[in-house]
Scaffold this active site. Structure first.
Site, PDB file in Angstrom:
ATOM      1  CG  ASP A  32      -2.121   0.900   1.050  1.00 42.90           C
ATOM      2  OD1 ASP A  32      -1.933   2.130   0.931  1.00 42.90           O
ATOM      3  OD2 ASP A  32      -3.258   0.387   1.051  1.00 42.90           O
ATOM      4  CB  THR A 120     -16.406  -0.236  -9.238  1.00 41.39           C
ATOM      5  OG1 THR A 120     -17.618   0.475  -8.963  1.00 41.39           O
ATOM      6  CG2 THR A 120     -15.766   0.406 -10.458  1.00 41.39           C
ATOM      7  CG  ASP A 121     -21.800  -1.006  -9.040  1.00 39.50           C
ATOM      8  OD1 ASP A 121     -20.948  -0.134  -8.764  1.00 39.50           O
ATOM      9  OD2 ASP A 121     -22.866  -1.128  -8.410  1.00 39.50           O
ATOM     10  CD  GLU A 122     -18.976   4.310  -8.932  1.00 41.55           C
ATOM     11  OE1 GLU A 122     -18.779   5.400  -9.506  1.00 41.55           O
ATOM     12  OE2 GLU A 122     -18.708   4.109  -7.737  1.00 41.55           O
ATOM     13  CE1 TYR A 147     -12.884   3.959  -8.909  1.00 40.07           C
ATOM     14  CE2 TYR A 147     -15.213   4.535  -8.807  1.00 40.07           C
ATOM     15  CZ  TYR A 147     -14.182   3.649  -8.543  1.00 40.07           C
ATOM     16  OH  TYR A 147     -14.442   2.447  -7.929  1.00 40.07           O
ATOM     17  CB  THR A 150      -9.053   5.025 -14.585  1.00 41.31           C
ATOM     18  OG1 THR A 150      -9.727   5.319 -13.350  1.00 41.31           O
ATOM     19  CG2 THR A 150      -8.646   6.313 -15.277  1.00 41.31           C
ATOM     20  CE  LYS A 151     -11.294  -0.491 -10.240  1.00 42.95           C
ATOM     21  NZ  LYS A 151     -10.164  -1.253  -9.634  1.00 42.95           N
ATOM     22  CG  ASN A 177     -17.826  -2.878  -0.612  1.00 47.54           C
ATOM     23  OD1 ASN A 177     -17.182  -3.795  -0.091  1.00 47.54           O
ATOM     24  ND2 ASN A 177     -18.274  -2.950  -1.860  1.00 47.54           N
ATOM     25  CG  PHE A 187     -23.559   8.667   0.852  1.00 43.44           C
ATOM     26  CD1 PHE A 187     -24.000   9.978   0.938  1.00 43.44           C
ATOM     27  CD2 PHE A 187     -24.483   7.640   1.014  1.00 43.44           C
ATOM     28  CE1 PHE A 187     -25.338  10.257   1.169  1.00 43.44           C
ATOM     29  CE2 PHE A 187     -25.813   7.919   1.245  1.00 43.44           C
ATOM     30  CZ  PHE A 187     -26.246   9.234   1.329  1.00 43.44           C
ATOM     31  CG  HIS A 273     -24.719  11.934  -8.485  1.00 38.98           C
ATOM     32  ND1 HIS A 273     -25.284  12.484  -7.356  1.00 38.98           N
ATOM     33  CD2 HIS A 273     -24.252  10.710  -8.113  1.00 38.98           C
ATOM     34  CE1 HIS A 273     -25.161  11.646  -6.353  1.00 38.98           C
ATOM     35  NE2 HIS A 273     -24.552  10.559  -6.781  1.00 38.98           N
TER      36      HIS A 273
END
Length: 331
Positions: A32, A120-122, A147, A150-151, A177, A187, A273
């Protein structure tokens, strides 16, 4: 097994390390870079004979090569992952999510090391609020932020390295998560720690955006299942049927913390969003027999609130700077 866990001092990665120590005999090396979202304290109390820590960058090819050579499997959590930050400065997201993933894949290719990539689901974009559909492994990619793009790119790198070079890799795309060790910029912990500090929670826009929530420990158990039993080259979606709109989540936090459910402020919505995420995890459940343990979102949220109430020393150092950042954005 000897596992190399990248990003293992971050939120989801540290939860995975705790899960591995509790449920297996595996030994773990955490790599990390300890950006603002990484915290050595998230690994406190874990046995030193089971968990080793290396401070370094996943884009450091020499370091990565040495660590991958000594591992039986790589579980790749390390990522820049906050949408707001990616809109402010996309550059770190390209460095970590693309160059870092490429560097790890090259090492896995060289040493023949099993590789599991956390995504991610994004990457799929979003769904309409009234659309009954959910994301599946066949949903086309349609990312909407630096973000998520790039994922998406990192996912495609993994797929290409499997097909072109025979890397033994799997991918999982998970929904949002929640749970312990999550940075206060996110959030749910932001709203919880606001209430603990006597600050009114903040809600983007009207709060109609829907997220599919899963407890981090359920995510961890799913990843361990895929690592052990998943078919090489396959993608598995991880979700726990936890769809809730943001307004409902804020009001539930306030209710559980003994505050009026309308005691929050509406703030300027995030640019671009996404409206709704929803995961269909049928493939994971049918093929590998996985099931979530935290099926009751309210109970999981109550436990998360208690964790933050009991661990102010963990989150307090980052709270003031986080709120100052959002204040400058009017959020």
């Amino acid at each position: 097994m000897r596992l190399l866990v990248t990003g293992g001092a971050g939120f989801i990665g540290s939860n995975f390390v705790h899960h591995v120590v509790e449920h297996t005999d595996h030994r773990v090396t955490v790599l990390d870079r300890l950006t603002y979202a990484g915290n050595r304290a998230s690994l406190a109390g874990l046995p030193e004979d089971r968990v080793a820590f290396v401070h370094g960058d996943i884009a450091d090819a020499d370091l990565v090569d040495d660590l991958v050579a000594a591992a039986d499997a790589v579980v790749h959590y390390a990522a820049e992952s906050h949408n707001d930050n990616s809109l402010h400065d996309p550059n770190p997201f390209l460095h970590t999510n693309l160059i870092g993933t490429f560097t790890l894949l090259e090492a896995a290719r060289k040493h023949g090391t099993r590789f599991h990539h956390i995504s991610t689901d994004e990457v799929y974009g979003d769904l309409e609020l009234d659309d009954p559909a959910r994301f599946t492994e066949e949903t086309p990619y349609n990312p909407s932020s630096p973000y998520s793009s790039t994922k998406a790119g990192s996912d495609l790198l993994v797929r290409a390295w499997v097909r072109s070079f025979g890397v033994s890799a799997t991918i999982s795309n998970c929904s949002n998560n929640y749970g312990p060790y999550q940075h206060v910029e996110k959030f749910i912990p932001r709203q919880i720690t606001n209430v603990l500090r006597g600050i009114r929670p903040k809600l983007y826009g009207e709060g109609r955006n829907v997220r599919d929530w899963i407890h981090a420990d359920d995510h961890s158990s799913a990843v361990l299942t895929i690592l052990d039993e998943g078919r090489i080259g396959e993608t598995y979606l991880i979700g726990a049927d936890g769809e809730k709109d943001n307004k409902t989540v804020v009001e539930l936090i306030l209710h559980l913390m003994g505050r009026p459910t309308d005691d929050y402020d509406h703030v300027t919505d995030r640019a671009g969003h996404d409206l709704r995420y929803a995961i269909d995890s049928t493939k994971l459940r049918d093929e590998l027999g996985w099931q979530p343990r935290f099926r009751d979102f309210e109970a999981g949220l109550a436990a998360t609130i208690e964790w933050y109430r009991d661990h102010e020393e963990w989150w307090a150092p980052a709270k003031d700077s986080t709120e100052a950042f959002y204040a400058r954005l009017g959020q």
